[in-house]
Design a protein around this motif. Structure first.
Motif, PDB file in Angstrom:
ATOM      1  N   ALA A   1     -24.155 -16.996  23.889  1.00 41.98           N
ATOM      2  CA  ALA A   1     -25.251 -17.967  24.017  1.00 41.98           C
ATOM      3  C   ALA A   1     -24.932 -19.276  23.294  1.00 41.98           C
ATOM      4  N   ILE A   2     -24.396 -19.177  22.096  1.00 37.01           N
ATOM      5  CA  ILE A   2     -24.058 -20.378  21.329  1.00 37.01           C
ATOM      6  C   ILE A   2     -22.926 -21.140  22.008  1.00 37.01           C
ATOM      7  N   GLY A   3     -21.954 -20.407  22.544  1.00 38.24           N
ATOM      8  CA  GLY A   3     -20.879 -21.057  23.285  1.00 38.24           C
ATOM      9  C   GLY A   3     -21.389 -21.766  24.529  1.00 38.24           C
ATOM     10  N   ALA A   4     -22.283 -21.128  25.263  1.00 34.34           N
ATOM     11  CA  ALA A   4     -22.858 -21.752  26.463  1.00 34.34           C
ATOM     12  C   ALA A   4     -23.678 -22.976  26.090  1.00 34.34           C
ATOM     13  N   PHE A   5     -24.432 -22.881  24.997  1.00 32.57           N
ATOM     14  CA  PHE A   5     -25.203 -24.040  24.518  1.00 32.57           C
ATOM     15  C   PHE A   5     -24.268 -25.210  24.236  1.00 32.57           C
ATOM     16  N   GLY A   6     -23.165 -24.936  23.571  1.00 25.91           N
ATOM     17  CA  GLY A   6     -22.214 -26.003  23.266  1.00 25.91           C
ATOM     18  C   GLY A   6     -21.606 -26.602  24.515  1.00 25.91           C
ATOM     19  N   ALA A   7     -21.248 -25.752  25.458  1.00 24.59           N
ATOM     20  CA  ALA A   7     -20.612 -26.229  26.685  1.00 24.59           C
ATOM     21  C   ALA A   7     -21.562 -27.030  27.568  1.00 24.59           C
ATOM     22  N   HIS A   8     -22.820 -26.642  27.589  1.00 28.42           N
ATOM     23  CA  HIS A   8     -23.762 -27.268  28.515  1.00 28.42           C
ATOM     24  C   HIS A   8     -24.667 -28.315  27.882  1.00 28.42           C
ATOM     25  N   MET A   9     -24.962 -28.168  26.606  1.00 27.53           N
ATOM     26  CA  MET A   9     -25.924 -29.073  25.982  1.00 27.53           C
ATOM     27  C   MET A   9     -25.273 -30.066  25.007  1.00 27.53           C
ATOM     28  N   LEU A  10     -24.179 -29.674  24.376  1.00 29.08           N
ATOM     29  CA  LEU A  10     -23.606 -30.518  23.332  1.00 29.08           C
ATOM     30  C   LEU A  10     -22.424 -31.354  23.789  1.00 29.08           C
ATOM     31  N   LYS A  11     -21.716 -30.893  24.796  1.00 29.88           N
ATOM     32  CA  LYS A  11     -20.463 -31.541  25.183  1.00 29.88           C
ATOM     33  C   LYS A  11     -20.613 -33.042  25.404  1.00 29.88           C
ATOM     34  N   GLU A  12     -21.697 -33.460  25.980  1.00 29.03           N
ATOM     35  CA  GLU A  12     -21.917 -34.875  26.246  1.00 29.03           C
ATOM     36  C   GLU A  12     -22.563 -35.604  25.067  1.00 29.03           C
ATOM     37  N   ARG A  13     -23.043 -34.859  24.062  1.00 35.60           N
ATOM     38  CA  ARG A  13     -23.786 -35.470  22.955  1.00 35.60           C
ATOM     39  C   ARG A  13     -22.970 -35.649  21.686  1.00 35.60           C
ATOM     40  N   ILE A  14     -21.934 -34.832  21.525  1.00 34.43           N
ATOM     41  CA  ILE A  14     -21.095 -34.964  20.334  1.00 34.43           C
ATOM     42  C   ILE A  14     -19.668 -35.254  20.788  1.00 34.43           C
ATOM     43  N   GLY A  15     -18.862 -35.802  19.909  1.00 28.57           N
ATOM     44  CA  GLY A  15     -17.504 -36.200  20.265  1.00 28.57           C
ATOM     45  C   GLY A  15     -16.569 -35.034  20.497  1.00 28.57           C
ATOM     46  N   ALA A  16     -15.396 -35.360  20.995  1.00 29.63           N
ATOM     47  CA  ALA A  16     -14.385 -34.336  21.301  1.00 29.63           C
ATOM     48  C   ALA A  16     -13.948 -33.582  20.044  1.00 29.63           C
ATOM     49  N   ASP A  17     -13.801 -34.289  18.933  1.00 31.79           N
ATOM     50  CA  ASP A  17     -13.413 -33.619  17.691  1.00 31.79           C
ATOM     51  C   ASP A  17     -14.493 -32.629  17.256  1.00 31.79           C
ATOM     52  N   ALA A  18     -15.744 -33.044  17.355  1.00 26.35           N
ATOM     53  CA  ALA A  18     -16.854 -32.171  16.948  1.00 26.35           C
ATOM     54  C   ALA A  18     -16.964 -30.962  17.873  1.00 26.35           C
ATOM     55  N   ILE A  19     -16.740 -31.154  19.161  1.00 26.79           N
ATOM     56  CA  ILE A  19     -16.823 -30.018  20.081  1.00 26.79           C
ATOM     57  C   ILE A  19     -15.673 -29.043  19.815  1.00 26.79           C
ATOM     58  N   ALA A  20     -14.506 -29.545  19.406  1.00 27.07           N
ATOM     59  CA  ALA A  20     -13.390 -28.658  19.061  1.00 27.07           C
ATOM     60  C   ALA A  20     -13.738 -27.817  17.836  1.00 27.07           C
ATOM     61  N   VAL A  21     -14.402 -28.415  16.849  1.00 26.40           N
ATOM     62  CA  VAL A  21     -14.846 -27.683  15.660  1.00 26.40           C
ATOM     63  C   VAL A  21     -15.856 -26.615  16.068  1.00 26.40           C
ATOM     64  N   TYR A  22     -16.792 -26.987  16.921  1.00 23.07           N
ATOM     65  CA  TYR A  22     -17.815 -26.061  17.405  1.00 23.07           C
ATOM     66  C   TYR A  22     -17.168 -24.881  18.128  1.00 23.07           C
ATOM     67  N   GLU A  23     -16.213 -25.180  18.998  1.00 20.02           N
ATOM     68  CA  GLU A  23     -15.540 -24.119  19.761  1.00 20.02           C
ATOM     69  C   GLU A  23     -14.744 -23.180  18.853  1.00 20.02           C
ATOM     70  N   THR A  24     -14.177 -23.719  17.766  1.00 21.11           N
ATOM     71  CA  THR A  24     -13.492 -22.866  16.791  1.00 21.11           C
ATOM     72  C   THR A  24     -14.492 -21.890  16.178  1.00 21.11           C
ATOM     73  N   GLY A  25     -15.676 -22.388  15.847  1.00 25.29           N
ATOM     74  CA  GLY A  25     -16.724 -21.517  15.311  1.00 25.29           C
ATOM     75  C   GLY A  25     -17.080 -20.408  16.283  1.00 25.29           C
ATOM     76  N   VAL A  26     -17.215 -20.753  17.560  1.00 27.03           N
ATOM     77  CA  VAL A  26     -17.559 -19.756  18.583  1.00 27.03           C
ATOM     78  C   VAL A  26     -16.440 -18.716  18.724  1.00 27.03           C
ATOM     79  N   GLN A  27     -15.197 -19.189  18.721  1.00 26.89           N
ATOM     80  CA  GLN A  27     -14.058 -18.279  18.877  1.00 26.89           C
ATOM     81  C   GLN A  27     -14.013 -17.260  17.733  1.00 26.89           C
ATOM     82  N   TYR A  28     -14.110 -17.728  16.499  1.00 22.10           N
ATOM     83  CA  TYR A  28     -14.069 -16.808  15.361  1.00 22.10           C
ATOM     84  C   TYR A  28     -15.308 -15.913  15.320  1.00 22.10           C
ATOM     85  N   HIS A  29     -16.434 -16.449  15.735  1.00 24.87           N
ATOM     86  CA  HIS A  29     -17.678 -15.675  15.816  1.00 24.87           C
ATOM     87  C   HIS A  29     -17.473 -14.486  16.755  1.00 24.87           C
TER      88      HIS A  29
END
Length: 128
Positions: free
Chosen positions: A18-46
């Motif tokens: 759910a958190i990964g889908a939220f990031g992919a669909h809701m955050l990708k356009e709102r935060i920068g590429a560096d921030a989305i990479a950090v977010y995706e790292t969190g999802v991967q380790y989660h």
């Protein structure tokens, strides 16, 4: 122990999706590429460590509960909260100080895996 940690692991895997889908669909356009990479790292380790909780639960079911397995599960859980949680908040808010607590979650992951390895190794030696 088995039922508790497998339930927690299953809920956490669902949350990772759910958190990964939220990031992919809701955050990708709102935060920068560096921030989305950090977010995706969190999802991967989660996700990886939520699955690890399922493995710890299955191991407890096969071999029986032990203090090392309990600590492994607790530390993996704490790692998800601290490591992934800090990366989620950091990526969304930009609060850089959160990067200072992320390694605490990483240490919890490492310690959890060490407790798991020690438990399985010790039990294997007891059988031979």
């Amino acid at each position: 122990m088995q039922r508790i940690w497998m339930t927690i692991g299953a809920v956490l895997t669902m949350l990772a999706v759910a958190i990964g889908a939220f990031g992919a669909h809701m955050l990708k356009e709102r935060i920068g590429a560096d921030a989305i990479a950090v977010y995706e790292t969190g999802v991967q380790y989660h996700m990886i460590h939520a699955l690890a909780l399922l493995i710890v639960g299955l191991t407890a079911g096969q071999l029986g509960a032990s203090s090392k397995l309990k600590w492994a599960a607790r530390l993996l859980f704490i790692g998800i909260i601290v490591f992934s949680g800090s990366l989620y908040v950091l990526s969304i808010t930009g609060i850089k100080v959160l990067g200072a607590i992320t390694p605490i979650g990483g240490v919890a992951f490492i310690a959890g895996w060490l407790f798991f390895a020690a438990d399985v190794w010790q039990r294997g030696n007891n059988r031979s």
